[in-house]
Design an enzyme around this catalytic site. Structure first.
Site, short mmCIF file in Angstrom:
data_model
loop_
_atom_site.label_atom_id
_atom_site.label_comp_id
_atom_site.label_asym_id
_atom_site.label_seq_id
_atom_site.Cartn_x
_atom_site.Cartn_y
_atom_site.Cartn_z
N LYS A 46 0.84 -1.18 0.00
CA LYS A 46 0.00 0.00 0.00
C LYS A 46 0.89 1.25 0.00
O LYS A 46 1.97 1.24 0.60
CB LYS A 46 -0.83 -0.09 1.29
CG LYS A 46 -2.06 0.74 1.41
CD LYS A 46 -2.74 0.33 2.71
CE LYS A 46 -4.06 1.03 2.92
NZ LYS A 46 -4.70 0.55 4.15
N SER A 79 -9.31 -0.39 2.60
CA SER A 79 -8.52 0.66 1.99
C SER A 79 -7.28 0.17 1.27
O SER A 79 -6.62 0.93 0.58
CB SER A 79 -8.11 1.68 3.06
OG SER A 79 -7.28 1.11 4.04
N SER A 114 -9.53 -3.14 6.29
CA SER A 114 -8.81 -2.64 5.12
C SER A 114 -7.91 -3.64 4.43
O SER A 114 -7.51 -3.41 3.29
CB SER A 114 -7.97 -1.42 5.52
OG SER A 114 -8.79 -0.32 5.79
#
Length: 546
Positions: free
Chosen positions: A130, A205, A229
């Site tokens: 990420k 996310s 997430s």
């Protein structure tokens, strides 16, 4: 003349596009129009060798490199090209690390050629992360336009650990505005899509990682999870994802607006192509003893045999009593329960009902504890460059009836209520063993009310955030796909409340063609090893060699 916001957005997009342009040889032209399901494109647009490499089990890849059958450079270039293709069709990258990855893979190959030895258990394996994981000498914006020029001089701790174990960081992926949606959309990069159906979200996310996984464009991704997430994106793309107990995987070097807020602790976890790869990640990261350099971590060793041999007790949560699961998820639960009841050789498996305990009240506390400053820091950061809050940012923050700025006394009160709920739930779990002295090992439950959601509709997280609130480890695994004949809406259904009504009314199977259906398993705090070993038995029951 361009505004500050427009200039910063253009810079971030240019960095991404320039990084993808380094792919050599360049990618072929895409078909026009693109199909909704793009998972078949690599076979048309990549070489046979690239497809074979990127579709090989990641642990087998490491074994092949350890035998000299493949080089790290060959493997990482295959993933770089597949990830660049993923970006073209799914908009899931913030940066492709071509130069860094090829240089590191070259050093790994040179070491192997010179010594005949591997670097470590991840020898040569490409990994992705990420975007808000710090990467040395790169920008880390955490999806805030205001931070588009924020550069760091050190890798995140978990990246350091993984590279010390032989891994090769090759890509960074998208996340949503504020990193607090379970979809992935930003002002900086736009919307990321699901490879199985681009009308659907890839989750969030850690959504970019989910899209890469679903496209087989990463063997192992790293994400964060404070409300689902890591699990939502893995589930949305039919793969595996885990939220460990907080304080087990190193967190140093994460960039975000609420550093120091610990009312609900986030955790870094793996998003992977298999359960075995998740376990491999957890075992070796924890085995590196990261608490020696990050003392906030818990010095709890990984146990190779954590389950009671031959005995597995599974609690089944069919609904949380707030939003009922939709037909594909109900069917998936029944598939797994039926499989468990048929049994696994060598295991006595007991399936028991698991009733929800005030999940609506838990969400009320959870959403207050996410933003104990009332969202002040986030809103100031957005406003500093005129970045408008996106609809899902407004939903969780400004339109959330529970969010308000706490003073020290109201915060203490919330923590007291949180801890009382955790104590109550621990006692409930203990009661599951009152007759035989063997409490439930895991809970089987939905990962979400439905499957990958229509864009802009992910407005219920509590099937995942509930376990963050309790700080219980959870992991998701694939079961089936949406069936147009079997997964029809229930006729004459009476919704329990407005949230339940929202999901019931937007569901029809034709909107979710090809969508994977995942479920979740949950274990008690620090029982991360129990969780993954129990998941192995669940998958064995489904006929898989996990």
């Amino acid at each position: 003349m361009a505004t500050v916001l427009e200039t910063l957005v253009a810079k971030a997009v240019a960095i991404r596009d320039e990084s993808c342009a380094k792919v050599d040889p360049p990618l072929p032209e895409l078909p026009d129009p693109l199909p909704l399901n793009v998972t078949g494109l690599p076979a048309l647009l990549l070489t046979n060798e690239e497809c074979e490499i990127t579709e090989t089990d990641p642990i087998e890849l490491v074994e092949k490199m350890a035998k000299g059958e493949l080089t790290a450079v060959t493997v990482v270039k295959a993933y770089l090209r597949r990830a660049a293709l993923a970006q073209k069709v799914l908009n899931c990258l913030t940066e492709l690390l071509w130069d860094r990855a090829v240089a590191r893979a070259t050093l790994i190959d040179e070491y192997f050629q010179k010594t005949g030895k591997t670097i470590g258990p991840f020898h040569g394996l490409p990994i992705s992360s990420k975007e808000h994981f710090s990467v040395k000498d790169r920008y880390v914006n955490a999806s805030f336009v205001a931070w588009a020029e924020k550069k760091v001089d050190k890798d995140a701790h978990v990246i350091e650990v993984m590279e010390s174990l032989g891994a090769v960081l090759f890509a960074r992926s998208t996340q949503p505005q504020t990193i607090m949606h379970v979809e992935t959309e930003t002002i900086l990069y736009g919307t990321s899509y699901n490879p199985y159906n681009r009308n659907l979200s890839c989750g969030g996310s850690t959504g970019g990682e989910g899209a890469l996984l679903g496209f087989n464009a990463t063997p192992l991704g790293m994400g964060t999870d404070i409300g689902g997430s890591a699990r939502w994106p893995a589930a949305s793309n039919g793969r595996y994802g885990m939220r460990p107990t907080a304080g087990r995987v190193p967190m140093g070097g994460l960039i975000g607006p609420n550093a120091g807020a610990e009312s609900i602790s986030g955790a870094i976890g793996p998003l992977a192509q298999s359960r075995r790869v998740m376990e491999y990640f957890m075992k070796y990261v924890i085995g590196s003893k990261p608490w020696i350099t990050e003392p906030g971590l818990f010095p709890v060793p990984w146990r190779d045999q954590a389950l009671t041999p031959g005995k597995l007790k599974v609690g089944v949560l069919w609904s949380d009593g707030v939003v009922n699961p939709l037909p594909p998820v109900k069917r998936a639960l029944q598939i797994v329960v039926d499989a468990l009841k048929k049994g696994v050789p060598g295991w006595d498996i007991e399936v028991i009902p698991w009733e929800p305990k005030q999940h609506d009240y838990a969400w009320e506390l959870t959403s207050q504890l996410y933003y104990t400053d009332g969202g002040e820091k986030v809103l100031e950061l957005l406003a500093s460059v005129g970045e408008e809050p996106l609809p899902l940012t407004k939903w969780i923050l400004t339109e959330n009836p529970y969010v308000r700025k706490q003073d020290i006394h109201s915060l203490w009160e919330l923590h007291t209520k949180r801890d009382a709920y955790r104590n109550m739930y621990a006692e409930y779990w203990n009661e599951s063993g009152k007759n035989d002295g063997h409490p439930a090992d895991i809970i089987l439950c939905p990962a979400a009310p439905g499957v990958a959601c229509l864009h802009g509709t992910a407005k219920y997280w509590a099937y995942t955030s509930h376990w963050n609130f309790l700080d219980y480890p959870g992991a998701v695994f694939p079961v089936t796909t949406v069936d147009q004949e079997l997964d029809v809406p229930e006729k004459d259904y009476t919704p329990m409340n407005h949230q339940d009504k929202f999901f019931y009314e937007i569901y029809s199977p034709e909107k979710f063609v090809d969508a994977p259906v995942n479920l979740q398993v949950v274990a008690r705090r620090f029982n991360d090893d129990v969780l993954l070993q129990a998941m192995k038995i669940v998958e064995n029951a489904l006929g898989r060699d996990s």
